[in-house]
Design a protein around this motif. Structure first.
Motif, PDB file in Angstrom:
ATOM      1  N   ARG A 207     -28.164  15.286 -16.525  1.00  0.00           N
ATOM      2  CA  ARG A 207     -27.960  14.325 -18.026  1.00  0.00           C
ATOM      3  C   ARG A 207     -28.546  12.986 -17.443  1.00  0.00           C
ATOM      4  O   ARG A 207     -27.641  12.184 -17.031  1.00  0.00           O
ATOM      5  CB  ARG A 207     -26.620  14.354 -18.620  1.00  0.00           C
TER       6      ARG A 207
ATOM      7  N   PHE B  54     -26.579  11.663 -14.233  1.00  0.00           N
ATOM      8  CA  PHE B  54     -25.500  12.423 -13.989  1.00  0.00           C
ATOM      9  C   PHE B  54     -25.858  13.945 -13.882  1.00  0.00           C
ATOM     10  O   PHE B  54     -26.424  14.584 -14.360  1.00  0.00           O
ATOM     11  CB  PHE B  54     -24.616  12.305 -15.297  1.00  0.00           C
TER      12      PHE B  54
ATOM     13  N   PRO C 112     -11.195  11.898 -14.655  1.00  0.00           N
ATOM     14  CA  PRO C 112     -11.139  10.636 -15.122  1.00  0.00           C
ATOM     15  C   PRO C 112     -12.327  10.309 -16.317  1.00  0.00           C
ATOM     16  O   PRO C 112     -13.114  11.311 -16.330  1.00  0.00           O
ATOM     17  CB  PRO C 112     -11.369   9.535 -13.947  1.00  0.00           C
ATOM     18  N   ASN C 113     -12.687   9.442 -16.697  1.00  0.00           N
ATOM     19  CA  ASN C 113     -13.818   9.259 -17.719  1.00  0.00           C
ATOM     20  C   ASN C 113     -15.107   9.413 -17.130  1.00  0.00           C
ATOM     21  O   ASN C 113     -15.295   8.876 -15.977  1.00  0.00           O
ATOM     22  CB  ASN C 113     -13.547   7.760 -18.429  1.00  0.00           C
ATOM     23  N   GLY C 114     -15.873  10.068 -17.633  1.00  0.00           N
ATOM     24  CA  GLY C 114     -17.202  10.341 -17.133  1.00  0.00           C
ATOM     25  C   GLY C 114     -17.342  11.291 -16.284  1.00  0.00           C
ATOM     26  O   GLY C 114     -18.436  11.447 -15.519  1.00  0.00           O
ATOM     27  N   ALA C 115     -16.432  12.275 -15.840  1.00  0.00           N
ATOM     28  CA  ALA C 115     -16.342  13.006 -14.763  1.00  0.00           C
ATOM     29  C   ALA C 115     -17.235  14.350 -15.066  1.00  0.00           C
ATOM     30  O   ALA C 115     -17.616  14.839 -14.161  1.00  0.00           O
ATOM     31  CB  ALA C 115     -14.927  13.507 -14.464  1.00  0.00           C
ATOM     32  N   GLY C 116     -17.325  14.310 -16.319  1.00  0.00           N
ATOM     33  CA  GLY C 116     -18.078  15.571 -16.858  1.00  0.00           C
ATOM     34  C   GLY C 116     -17.374  16.855 -17.416  1.00  0.00           C
ATOM     35  O   GLY C 116     -18.016  17.890 -17.695  1.00  0.00           O
ATOM     36  N   LYS C 117     -16.396  16.558 -17.746  1.00  0.00           N
ATOM     37  CA  LYS C 117     -15.482  17.557 -18.434  1.00  0.00           C
ATOM     38  C   LYS C 117     -16.016  18.096 -19.903  1.00  0.00           C
ATOM     39  O   LYS C 117     -16.113  19.300 -19.841  1.00  0.00           O
ATOM     40  CB  LYS C 117     -14.044  16.859 -18.533  1.00  0.00           C
ATOM     41  N   THR C 118     -16.390  17.018 -20.796  1.00  0.00           N
ATOM     42  CA  THR C 118     -17.075  17.404 -22.059  1.00  0.00           C
ATOM     43  C   THR C 118     -18.344  18.270 -21.709  1.00  0.00           C
ATOM     44  O   THR C 118     -18.581  18.974 -22.531  1.00  0.00           O
ATOM     45  CB  THR C 118     -16.895  16.007 -22.864  1.00  0.00           C
ATOM     46  N   THR C 119     -19.053  17.471 -20.733  1.00  0.00           N
ATOM     47  CA  THR C 119     -20.346  18.280 -20.622  1.00  0.00           C
ATOM     48  C   THR C 119     -20.003  19.723 -20.274  1.00  0.00           C
ATOM     49  O   THR C 119     -20.892  20.600 -20.724  1.00  0.00           O
ATOM     50  CB  THR C 119     -20.797  17.658 -19.446  1.00  0.00           C
TER      51      THR C 119
ATOM     52  N   HIS D  37      -7.101  14.323 -20.177  1.00  0.00           N
ATOM     53  CA  HIS D  37      -6.780  13.223 -19.247  1.00  0.00           C
ATOM     54  C   HIS D  37      -5.645  13.062 -18.885  1.00  0.00           C
ATOM     55  O   HIS D  37      -5.160  12.384 -17.909  1.00  0.00           O
ATOM     56  CB  HIS D  37      -6.923  11.841 -19.935  1.00  0.00           C
TER      57      HIS D  37
END
Ligand SMILES: Nc1ncnc2c1ncn2[C@@H]1O[C@H](COP(=O)(O)OP(=O)(O)OP(=O)(O)O)[C@@H](O)[C@H]1O
Length: 439
Positions: free
Chosen positions: A22, A25, A44-51, A253
């Motif tokens: 992405r 990323f 943490p934020n932006g780690a890729g969990k939602t992705t 989180h």
């Protein structure tokens, strides 16, 4: 459905290697979740969990790897160049154009599926294996619930069964049953904007489960709730997860949610799994700063030899017994405030180890003194207070200097020591309080 065997994939449960590019990323994450198991993706934020969740749900196409659910391959990119990306489909979920500004309720997941279909994303990859989102037996609960704003709670829940081809009456009966299970039998006729956050969360969960999904995905399911509602809803969610017979993945989180809801934690940082295991092993032996902070431990990396760990990072104080002193704790305390020339910092732990190692201790293990204590424990160093704040019943003190650490002291001790930023103190940790384990 055209089930395709997954090479090397396990037959039951989820077997995935999620590789998603992405922009700058890259997510590269292997996930195996057994039937009935709940895994928490923590990071943490932006780690890729939602992705990762979006890739599983089919809202994001894999660049490489595979997703197999109960032996059926849902996504496996082929070698053809110029594969279409699912960006438009995905952006329907996150993007503002379909959000309802009055209700704060975003466009429903299934609408996005339809949009993805209309965009031709679903069938866009020749030669690849790709099952479109709406054909995946996956139930998703997003953090802001994504209920259909124009449907009642009951109709939201009945949507999945209807989609599976069940009749109106039967779907309604299933919805009524689920409303009762989540304690909302009185609320079936309400629309999402007439529900509280906790109620909407329950409806979203009921809607996901009423479809009898083979895989359940929950993205920050409790994030929007206040503390009290969160407590009740967490317990209820745990009950439903226990009753779900397929694999489940919860993105969070919050370490408490992760520990309470999941059988296993996978900690994701910068697109990769950095640690995984049950709650006990992850919290007892954190392997990154993020996890250490999360579980409230001071964590250092170094090289162990016997009971000593020589810390990395150019730390510049010799604390406690320096190299060459006895390891049995009988030697005199040797705390030395030192400049960079005086060599690395050494921590003395109770258990011997050899090679690259982590050393960890809780803030409660750090004792603070105005003067260097007599008969000091083995680990003693001079520190400067850089921050002081309330932490539960105690006061958490951030210590700067050669060894950055957090210390917990009682409010009385904090007052007595006149702890405030800039104040110099002596810090000690007993060797028996320092946990060491291989890095
Ligand atoms: N539509 C997009 N296009 C390009 N990059 C994106 C897009 N959405 C997210 N990213 C990037 O992908 C990375 C992972 O984002 P993702 O939302 O998966 O993280 P996350 O772990 O879920 O974070 P959070 O906890 O903040 O929700 C981030 O660096 C983010 O900036």
């Amino acid at each position: 459905m055209n089930a395709a065997a997954d090479p090397g994939g396990q037959a039951a449960g989820l077997d995935a290697h999620l590789v998603v590019d992405r922009g700058g990323f890259r997510l590269d994450l292997r996930l195996h979740v057994a039937p009935g198991e709940t895994v928490a993706l923590l990071g943490p934020n932006g780690a890729g969990k939602t992705t990762a969740l979006r890739a599983l749900a089919g809202l994001e196409q894999l660049s490489d790897g595979h997703i197999a659910l109960n032996g059926e391959v849902l996504d496996r990119p082929g070698s053809q160049p110029g594969r279409m990306r699912a960006a438009r489909s995905g952006s329907q979920i996150d993007g503002p154009p379909n959000d309802n500004p009055d209700t704060g309720v975003r466009q429903p997941f299934s609408d996005a599926f339809e949009q993805g279909r209309a965009d031709g994303v679903a069938g866009g990859r020749r030669g690849d294996r790709w099952v479109p989102p709406e054909e995946r037996r996956i139930g998703v609960v997003f953090q802001d619930y994504l209920l259909f704003p124009h449907l009642t709670a009951a109709d939201n829940i009945a949507f999945g069964p209807r989609r599976r081809g069940l009749g109106r009456a039967e779907s309604r009966a299933i919805a009524a049953e689920w409303l009762e299970r989540v304690g909302l039998q009185e609320f079936g006729k309400r629309r999402p904007k007439q529900l509280s956050g906790g109620q909407a969360q329950r409806v979203a969960l009921a809607r996901a489960l009423a479809s009898e999904p083979a895989l359940l995905l929950l993205d920050e399911p409790l994030a929007a709730l206040d503390a009290r509602t969160r407590l009740d809803t967490r317990a209820e969610l745990h009950r439903h997860l226990t009753g779900h017979t397929g694999p489940a993945i919860v993105v969070t989180h919050d370490p408490v949610d992760a520990l309470m809801l999941a059988d296993r934690l996978v900690v994701v940082e910068d697109g990769r799994a950095v640690q995984e295991g049950d709650a006990e092993s992850v919290t007892a032996r954190p392997r990154t700063d993020y996890i250490a902070r999360l579980v409230g431990l001071n964590l250092y990396r170094g090289v162990a030899e016997g009971n000593q760990v020589v810390l990395d990072g150019g730390l510049s104080v010799a604390a406690a017994a320096g190299p060459g002193r006895g390891d049995d704790g009988s030697g005199p305390a040797t705390a030395v405030a030192a400049g960079p020339a005086e060599g690395p910092m050494v921590l003395v732990a109770a258990d011997p180890l050899s090679g690259p190692a982590f050393a960890a201790f809780p803030p409660s293990a750090v004792a603070l003194y105005p003067e260097r204590p007599e008969g000091s424990p083995r680990n003693t160093w001079r520190a400067t207070v850089s921050g002081v704040h309330r932490h539960g019943d105690n006061v958490r003190v951030q210590l700067d200097g050669p060894l950055k650490a957090a210390a917990d002291v009682t409010p009385a001790a904090a007052a007595q020591l006149r702890l405030e930023p800039g104040r110099g103190v002596w810090a000690t940790v007993k060797a028996s309080e320092i946990r060491t384990y291989p890095a």
